[in-house]
Design a protein around this motif. Structure first.
Motif, short mmCIF file in Angstrom:
data_model
loop_
_atom_site.label_atom_id
_atom_site.label_comp_id
_atom_site.label_asym_id
_atom_site.label_seq_id
_atom_site.Cartn_x
_atom_site.Cartn_y
_atom_site.Cartn_z
N PHE A 11 -1.31 4.89 4.85
CA PHE A 11 0.09 4.27 5.28
C PHE A 11 1.12 5.03 4.27
O PHE A 11 1.29 4.93 3.17
CB PHE A 11 0.18 2.79 4.95
CG PHE A 11 -0.96 2.02 5.80
CD1 PHE A 11 -0.72 1.85 7.09
CD2 PHE A 11 -2.16 1.71 5.32
CE1 PHE A 11 -1.84 1.11 7.91
CE2 PHE A 11 -3.04 1.15 6.21
CZ PHE A 11 -2.89 0.71 7.54
N THR A 12 2.37 5.49 5.18
CA THR A 12 3.46 5.90 4.30
C THR A 12 4.42 4.75 4.90
O THR A 12 4.75 4.77 5.91
CB THR A 12 3.87 7.32 4.75
OG1 THR A 12 2.72 8.42 4.51
CG2 THR A 12 5.34 7.76 4.52
N LEU A 13 5.27 4.31 4.03
CA LEU A 13 6.32 3.47 4.17
C LEU A 13 7.79 4.01 3.86
O LEU A 13 7.92 4.63 2.67
CB LEU A 13 6.29 2.19 3.26
CG LEU A 13 5.22 0.99 3.71
CD1 LEU A 13 3.69 1.50 4.16
CD2 LEU A 13 5.19 -0.08 2.52
N GLY A 20 9.51 -3.53 2.08
CA GLY A 20 8.55 -2.39 1.85
C GLY A 20 7.62 -2.73 0.53
O GLY A 20 6.48 -2.33 0.77
N ALA A 24 3.83 -2.92 0.78
CA ALA A 24 2.93 -1.94 -0.15
C ALA A 24 1.93 -2.45 -1.01
O ALA A 24 0.77 -2.01 -1.08
CB ALA A 24 3.80 -0.98 -0.88
N VAL A 34 -1.54 4.06 -0.11
CA VAL A 34 0.11 3.71 0.49
C VAL A 34 0.76 4.94 -0.33
O VAL A 34 0.61 5.09 -1.54
CB VAL A 34 0.37 2.44 0.05
CG1 VAL A 34 1.80 2.26 0.44
CG2 VAL A 34 -0.84 1.54 0.61
N VAL A 36 5.18 5.18 -0.76
CA VAL A 36 6.40 4.71 -0.38
C VAL A 36 7.61 5.75 -0.72
O VAL A 36 7.48 6.34 -1.71
CB VAL A 36 6.79 3.41 -1.25
CG1 VAL A 36 8.19 2.92 -1.01
CG2 VAL A 36 5.79 2.28 -0.97
N VAL A 202 5.03 3.15 8.71
CA VAL A 202 5.80 1.95 8.72
C VAL A 202 7.22 1.98 8.11
O VAL A 202 7.51 2.30 7.26
CB VAL A 202 5.30 0.79 8.16
CG1 VAL A 202 6.14 -0.60 8.27
CG2 VAL A 202 3.62 0.56 8.22
N THR A 204 10.33 0.46 6.99
CA THR A 204 11.04 -0.62 6.03
C THR A 204 12.46 -0.28 5.43
O THR A 204 12.35 -0.47 4.27
CB THR A 204 9.80 -0.99 5.06
OG1 THR A 204 9.63 0.16 4.27
CG2 THR A 204 8.49 -1.31 5.78
N SER A 209 17.16 1.34 9.07
CA SER A 209 15.81 1.53 9.93
C SER A 209 16.01 2.33 11.30
O SER A 209 15.27 2.94 11.79
CB SER A 209 15.13 0.39 10.17
OG SER A 209 14.76 -0.17 8.84
N SER A 323 8.97 -2.72 10.19
CA SER A 323 9.20 -3.83 9.63
C SER A 323 10.68 -4.06 8.87
O SER A 323 10.85 -3.67 7.89
CB SER A 323 8.18 -4.13 8.60
OG SER A 323 8.30 -5.63 7.82
#
Length: 367
Positions: A11-13, A20, A24, A34, A36, A202, A204, A209, A323
Motif C-alpha cells: 500500500f502507498t498512502l 494517513g 498506515a 506500507v 507514506v 490510498v 489520504t 485529496s 480516505s
C-alpha cells in the motif's frame, strides 16, 4: 513486511496527516508493507493546525448511523490515548464539554439526547457552580457531558508516526505527488522525486485529496478554520461549545475557534475572522480580556459534498482508494477510519464503516 526503498509496497498512502498515519499503522499491524508520501517538510500540515476538540458533534444527530459511529470512534481515540501517551508523552486533556443549545434545537432533539445519555441539563445555581468565570446567556439551554476531550494534533500525529516507523513503514517527507496512474494490475505514482510503482494507493491527503490526475473523482474541497490561542491566568474547567467554542489546550492555554469558511486554499487568518472569535471569547469569559494572543492560526479542513468522510474504493478504479473529507472531526475519527479501512483493504470487510462514507454511494459509480 516492511517495504525497502526500492520495492513495491502493498500500500502507498498519499498524505501523512493523522488519517494517513492511523491507516498506515493499522495496515502495518496487519502484516502489510506500507509507504507514506507526504509533501511537507514535516508531517501533518493541517493536523498540526487543528483546534483539537474531539467530541462527536450534535450536528450529526439526524444521521444516527454516522453519529453512533462517531461515538464508537471516541472510544477508539480514548484507547489511543491510553496506549500511546505512556510511551510518547501527553497529547490530550480531558474536560467536560458544556453544549449551549438553542431552544429550537432542544425541542427538535431533546428526547434523543435524553435517550443517548450524553450529559445532564444544567441551569441556575448548578450551572453557575459548574462554570466559574463564564458569563453564559440565559437564552440557551445547557447540557454538560463529562466525556469531553482535547487533542493536540501535532503531538498525537508524532506519536502515531513514530509507531509507524518503528513498525517498518517507509515514511517519506518532502515528496510531492503530481499524478496517480492506474495501469492494469498496477499503479504508478508520479512524484517530485520520480515515478514510483505501487500495488494499491490510498489518497489520504485531506483538503489536497483532489487533483493527482483524479480531480473529477474525489469531491473533497478545503474549508478554512481560523482560531486563536490565548495565554491567561484564568482557569477554564470545561470545553464550551456554542456558536464557536472555548477550550483548554493541552499546554494550559485557551483555544477559541473556529470559523467555517469556503475560501478555497486561502490559508491565512483575517482581521474579521479573528475579531469575531475574540469578541466571543471575551463575552463568555470576561477574564480573557487581559489574555495574551500567542498564536493566530488557520487550517484547511477537508470537506465532502455529503458532509461525511469518504472511505473506500474510488469509483471507476480497482486499485485506488480514498480516505478523506473528515471535516472538523479528523482527530476524533482517524483511528476508527483507519481500522475500518484496513479491514476493507486487507480482508474485504467494509462493515465497520457507515454506508454514507462509501465513495461509490456518495460520488456515484458502481457499488
Amino acid at each position: 513486511m516492511p517495504s525497502s526503498p526500492s520495492s513495491t509496497p502493498d500500500f502507498t498512502l498519499i498524505g501523512g496527516g493523522i488519517v494517513g498515519a492511523c491507516l498506515a499503522e493499522e495496515l502495518s499491524d496487519s502484516g502489510a508493507s506500507v509507504r507514506v508520501l507526504d509533501s511537507g517538510a514535516e508531517p501533518g500540515h493541517s493536523t498540526n493546525r487543528a483546534a483539537g476538540v474531539a467530541v462527536p458533534s450534535l450536528r450529526y444527530l439526524t444521521d444516527r448511523e454516522f453519529y453512533d459511529w462517531l461515538r464508537t470512534a471516541k472510544q477508539d481515540l480514548d484507547a489511543d490515548v491510553a496506549r500511546l501517551e505512556p510511551e510518547y508523552g501527553a497529547f490530550s486533556v480531558a474536560r467536560p464539554i458544556l453544549r449551549a443549545l438553542r431552544e429550537t434545537d432542544v425541542e427538535a432533539h431533546g428526547d434523543v439526547l435524553d435517550g443517548l445519555g450524553v450529559g445532564d441539563w444544567l441551569k441556575g445555581d448548578a450551572l453557575a457552580q459548574a462554570t466559574p468565570g463564564l458569563k453564559l446567556p440565559p437564552s440557551r439551554r445547557y447540557l454538560l457531558d463529562p466525556d469531553g476531550l482535547m487533542i493536540d494534533g501535532r503531538r498525537y500525529l508524532d506519536a502515531v508516526r513514530r509507531r509507524c516507523v518503528a513498525r517498518g513503514v517507509d515514511w517519506r517527507q518532502g515528496v510531492t505527488v503530481r499524478e496517480v496512474r492506474e495501469e492494469g494490475a498496477s499503479v504508478s505514482v508520479v512524484t517530485s522525486d520520480g515515478t514510483l510503482p505501487a500495488d494499491r494507493v490510498v489518497i489520504t491527503a485531506g483538503a489536497w485529496s483532489s487533483g493527482k490526475g483524479l480531480a473529477e473523482a474525489t469531491g473533497v474541497r478545503p474549508q478554512r478554520g481560523q482560531m486563536a490561542v490565548l495565554r491567561t491566568d484564568e482557569e477554564l474547567n470545561c470545553i464550551l461549545s456554542s456558536a464557536y467554542y472555548l477550550a483548554p489546550g493541552v499546554g494550559d492555554d485557551v483555544i477559541v475557534g473556529a470559523t467555517e469558511e469556503d475560501t478555497g486554499f486561502a490559508e491565512h487568518v483575517t482581521t474579521q475572522g479573528i475579531g469575531h472569535l475574540l469578541r466571543f471569547a471575551t463575552t463568555v469569559m470576561p477574564g480573557l480580556a487581559e489574555s495574551v494572543p500567542v498564536e493566530l492560526r488557520a487550517g484547511l479542513r477537508p470537506v465532502s459534498g455529503t458532509g461525511r468522510p469518504l472511505a473506500g474504493a474510488l469509483p471507476g478504479h480497482e486499485r485506488i482508494f480514498l480516505s478523506a473529507g473528515h471535516a472538523g472531526h479528523g482527530l476524533l475519527s482517524a483511528r476508527a477510519t483507519g481500522k475500518g479501512m484496513a479491514a476493507g483493504l486487507v480482508g474485504d470487510d467494509w462493515e465497520a464503516l457507515p454506508y454514507s462514507m462509501c465513495p461509490s454511494h456518495a460520488l456515484g459509480g458502481a457499488s
